[in-house]
Scaffold this active site. Structure first.
Site, short mmCIF file in Angstrom:
data_model
loop_
_atom_site.label_atom_id
_atom_site.label_comp_id
_atom_site.label_asym_id
_atom_site.label_seq_id
_atom_site.Cartn_x
_atom_site.Cartn_y
_atom_site.Cartn_z
N ILE A 1 0.82 -1.21 0.00
CA ILE A 1 0.00 0.00 0.00
C ILE A 1 0.86 1.27 0.00
CG2 ILE A 1 -0.22 0.34 2.51
CD1 ILE A 1 -3.24 0.71 2.07
N GLN B 1 9.54 -4.93 11.59
CA GLN B 1 8.32 -5.67 11.22
C GLN B 1 7.11 -4.97 11.84
OE1 GLN B 1 8.17 -9.78 12.53
NE2 GLN B 1 6.40 -10.24 11.25
N HIS C 1 5.87 -12.03 5.87
CA HIS C 1 5.74 -11.55 4.50
C HIS C 1 7.11 -11.25 3.93
CE1 HIS C 1 5.31 -8.25 7.41
NE2 HIS C 1 5.97 -7.50 6.55
P1 5GP Z 1 6.86 -4.68 7.52
O1 5GP Z 1 7.08 -3.27 7.99
O2 5GP Z 1 6.08 -5.48 8.54
O3 5GP Z 1 8.09 -5.38 7.04
O4 5GP Z 1 5.95 -4.56 6.21
C1 5GP Z 1 4.57 -4.36 6.27
C2 5GP Z 1 4.18 -3.75 4.96
O5 5GP Z 1 2.78 -3.85 4.82
C3 5GP Z 1 4.54 -2.28 4.85
O6 5GP Z 1 5.44 -2.10 3.73
C4 5GP Z 1 3.20 -1.59 4.63
O7 5GP Z 1 3.26 -0.52 3.71
C5 5GP Z 1 2.32 -2.72 4.14
N1 5GP Z 1 0.91 -2.57 4.47
C6 5GP Z 1 0.38 -2.18 5.65
N2 5GP Z 1 -0.96 -2.19 5.60
C7 5GP Z 1 -1.28 -2.62 4.34
C8 5GP Z 1 -2.53 -2.83 3.67
O8 5GP Z 1 -3.62 -2.67 4.22
N3 5GP Z 1 -2.47 -3.27 2.38
C9 5GP Z 1 -1.30 -3.47 1.73
N4 5GP Z 1 -1.35 -3.88 0.46
N5 5GP Z 1 -0.08 -3.28 2.34
C10 5GP Z 1 -0.09 -2.85 3.62
#
Ligand code: 5GP
Ligand code: ZN
Length: 113
Positions: free
Chosen positions: A31, A93, A99
């Site tokens: 997103i 994270q 993911h």
């Molecule tokens: P992390 O920070 O956990 O490694 O990555 C989580 C990712 O999920 C972030 O890059 C963030 O932009 C993405 N993200 C968070 N909420 C959503 C959502 O509702 N939809 C999508 N497609 N991505 C999301």
């Protein structure tokens, strides 16, 4: 897990467009993209992080990585790309459903910040 954002995306409770969809894995665009291509690849089943995933279902971990590689190919990232998974607070994270980010389409710096 009913309260998990990525479980809701995987089940379709939150409608999303999937670039790749298999029995066990889905891929969808981030997103808040950090590069021209920024796709998230997740197992449909809930695992908190890569340690839990590889401990409980190593074959599924392989499937997730194979889909990440497939995404890079679909997106035409033949000049290079990055596949990364963040773990825990210090790893950055923010969603506790494992993911893999597939990033590409521009030169990526190393090391990351
Ligand atoms: P992390 O920070 O956990 O490694 O990555 C989580 C990712 O999920 C972030 O890059 C963030 O932009 C993405 N993200 C968070 N909420 C959503 C959502 O509702 N939809 C999508 N497609 N991505 C999301
Ligand atoms: Zn989940």
């Amino acid at each position: 897990m009913t309260d998990c954002l990525f479980c809701k995306i995987a089940t379709g409770a939150i409608p999303s467009e999937f670039l790749v969809e298999t029995e066990h894995v889905v891929a969808f665009r981030d997103i808040d993209p950090q590069a021209p291509t920024h796709v998230l690849v997740i197992p449909r089943a809930h695992f908190q992080d890569v340690a839990a995933l590889t401990r409980d279902d190593p074959a599924l971990a392989g499937e997730v990585l194979a889909v990440a590689a497939q995404v890079a190919k679909i997106e035409g990232l033949s000049e290079g790309h990055r596949i990364v998974t963040n773990t825990g607070i210090n790893g950055g994270q923010s969603v506790a459903h494992v993911h893999f980010h597939v990033l590409g389409g521009r030169g990526l710096t190393w090391p990351p910040g």
